[in-house]
Design an enzyme around this catalytic site. Structure first.
Site, PDB file in Angstrom:
ATOM      1  N   ARG A  77      26.544 -53.043  29.094  1.00  0.00           N
ATOM      2  CA  ARG A  77      26.228 -52.012  29.777  1.00  0.00           C
ATOM      3  C   ARG A  77      26.192 -52.181  31.200  1.00  0.00           C
ATOM      4  NH1 ARG A  77      21.342 -49.068  26.934  1.00  0.00           N
ATOM      5  NH2 ARG A  77      21.873 -47.163  28.015  1.00  0.00           N
ATOM      6  N   ASP A 112      21.610 -45.805  35.009  1.00  0.00           N
ATOM      7  CA  ASP A 112      22.772 -46.413  35.411  1.00  0.00           C
ATOM      8  C   ASP A 112      22.849 -46.769  36.898  1.00  0.00           C
ATOM      9  OD1 ASP A 112      22.970 -43.770  36.680  1.00  0.00           O
ATOM     10  OD2 ASP A 112      24.105 -43.286  34.909  1.00  0.00           O
ATOM     11  N   HIS A 127      13.464 -43.124  32.646  1.00  0.00           N
ATOM     12  CA  HIS A 127      13.712 -44.019  31.327  1.00  0.00           C
ATOM     13  C   HIS A 127      13.818 -45.428  31.754  1.00  0.00           C
ATOM     14  CE1 HIS A 127      14.910 -40.413  28.830  1.00  0.00           C
ATOM     15  NE2 HIS A 127      13.896 -40.293  29.066  1.00  0.00           N
ATOM     16  N   CYS A 135       8.660 -59.066  30.632  1.00  0.00           N
ATOM     17  CA  CYS A 135       8.440 -59.790  29.643  1.00  0.00           C
ATOM     18  C   CYS A 135       8.287 -58.988  28.379  1.00  0.00           C
ATOM     19  CB  CYS A 135       7.271 -60.535  29.794  1.00  0.00           C
ATOM     20  SG  CYS A 135       6.746 -61.698  28.215  1.00  0.00           S
ATOM     21  N   CYS A 139       3.732 -59.651  29.431  1.00  0.00           N
ATOM     22  CA  CYS A 139       3.352 -60.038  30.833  1.00  0.00           C
ATOM     23  C   CYS A 139       3.725 -58.882  32.034  1.00  0.00           C
ATOM     24  CB  CYS A 139       4.050 -61.353  31.125  1.00  0.00           C
ATOM     25  SG  CYS A 139       3.579 -62.705  30.237  1.00  0.00           S
ATOM     26  N   CYS A 168      10.708 -65.548  29.646  1.00  0.00           N
ATOM     27  CA  CYS A 168       9.588 -65.297  30.801  1.00  0.00           C
ATOM     28  C   CYS A 168       9.176 -66.650  31.140  1.00  0.00           C
ATOM     29  CB  CYS A 168       8.542 -64.375  30.258  1.00  0.00           C
ATOM     30  SG  CYS A 168       7.096 -64.377  30.995  1.00  0.00           S
ATOM     31  N   THR A 211      21.354 -32.478  31.178  1.00  0.00           N
ATOM     32  CA  THR A 211      20.635 -32.833  30.311  1.00  0.00           C
ATOM     33  C   THR A 211      20.015 -31.845  29.401  1.00  0.00           C
ATOM     34  OG1 THR A 211      18.383 -34.000  29.779  1.00  0.00           O
ATOM     35  CG2 THR A 211      18.606 -32.527  31.873  1.00  0.00           C
ATOM     36  N   SER A 212      19.957 -32.384  28.118  1.00  0.00           N
ATOM     37  CA  SER A 212      19.663 -31.272  27.018  1.00  0.00           C
ATOM     38  C   SER A 212      18.004 -31.403  26.831  1.00  0.00           C
ATOM     39  CB  SER A 212      20.407 -31.379  25.637  1.00  0.00           C
ATOM     40  OG  SER A 212      19.921 -32.841  25.099  1.00  0.00           O
TER      41      SER A 212
END
EC number: 2.3.1.286
Length: 275
Positions: A77, A112, A127, A135, A139, A168, A211-212
């Site tokens: 991604r 994104d 989000h 971590c 942490c 970590c 957006t929905s």
């Protein structure tokens, strides 16, 4: 549509309190940049995780069982996002922010990074985002993904160096993307929960773009804005959860057009007021 927008924007522009212009964006605003939505028929989950449902794969539980698979997918991604470019809707929002300054706020569900790359500053990424890791064992520090770690093709595995950098340094557990998974709760540190609700409370108008409203916090933001007297402007190509929320309210405007054209009109109205 233009006359109704003019009336709403004029009213908010001249208010002394609860006069923020807030934009709530989702995956639809990035579709013109070539980024598929997450659960659609051609969505990112379908492309990358054909054997999993998103609610199964996109969870902390699945990550703990299959960390390398999830991290490899996260880097797939990362490459997709980096190869995409902000589109006209992103740039319209930058120009609107430049005119409104501190009265502008952008709340986005997108991870994104395209709003930031386009030039927006007052952003609440509810989000999380794909730039950072933290971590998986709790942490507290959130850090940028090391530059050494590059985006990957869907069939490309993690290297030994990737694994080293994704461990970590404090406790030795895996680092994970700084995003909200389906089995997690919104908080302030990663998701700006309380900050975004405070913005909603002080908004004169909330523009909902692409957006929905499939998750809790975006709907709570709209509900809070309504409760404190904001007008909701639903800019989507089809009806959605926000439409259901506002359909019987007076302070609303429902627009079924592409975001780029509507944002251009909003920008021009604000531009005329600023002169």
């Amino acid at each position: 549509m233009k006359e109704q927008l003019e009336e709403i924007i004029h009213q908010v522009y001249h208010k002394e309190k609860r006069n923020l212009f807030t934009f709530l964006t989702g995956a639809g605003i990035s579709s013109d940049s070539g980024i598929p939505t997450y659960r659609g028929i051609d969505g990112i989950w379908v492309k990358g995780t054909q054997f999993h449902k998103p609610e199964e794969f996109g969870t902390l539980k699945y990550f703990k069982q299959n960390p390398e698979e999830v991290l490899q997918y996260s880097l797939f991604r990362k490459k997709m996002f980096e190869e995409s470019e902000p589109n006209q809707s992103h740039f319209e929002l930058v120009e609107i922010e430049n005119m409104l300054q501190e009265r502008f706020h952008l709340i986005t569900q997108n991870i994104d990074n395209l709003h930031r790359r386009a030039g927006n500053q007052r952003i609440y990424e509810i989000h999380g985002n794909n730039r950072e890791i933290k971590c998986s064992n709790g942490c507290k520090e959130i850090v940028n993904i090391p530059e050494e770690i590059k985006g990957k093709n869907i069939d490309e595995d993690l290297t030994e160096r990737d694994i080293e950098l994704l461990t970590c340094p404090t406790c030795g557990h895996w680092m994970r993307p700084n995003i909200l998974w389906f089995d997690e709760y919104y908080d302030e540190k990663t998701n700006k929960k309380f900050s975004s609700l405070k913005v909603a409370k002080n908004s004169g108008v909330l523009f909902i773009v692409g957006t929905s409203g499939a998750t809790n916090l975006p709907l709570a933001i709209a509900e809070t804005a309504l409760k404190y007297g904001s007008t909701i402007v639903d800019i989507n190509t089809e009806d959605n959860n926000f439409t259901e929320l506002i359909k019987n309210k007076k302070n609303k405007l429902i627009i079924r057009e592409k975001s780029t054209e509507v944002l251009k009109v909003i920008k021009e109205i604000i531009e005329n007021l600023s002169k």
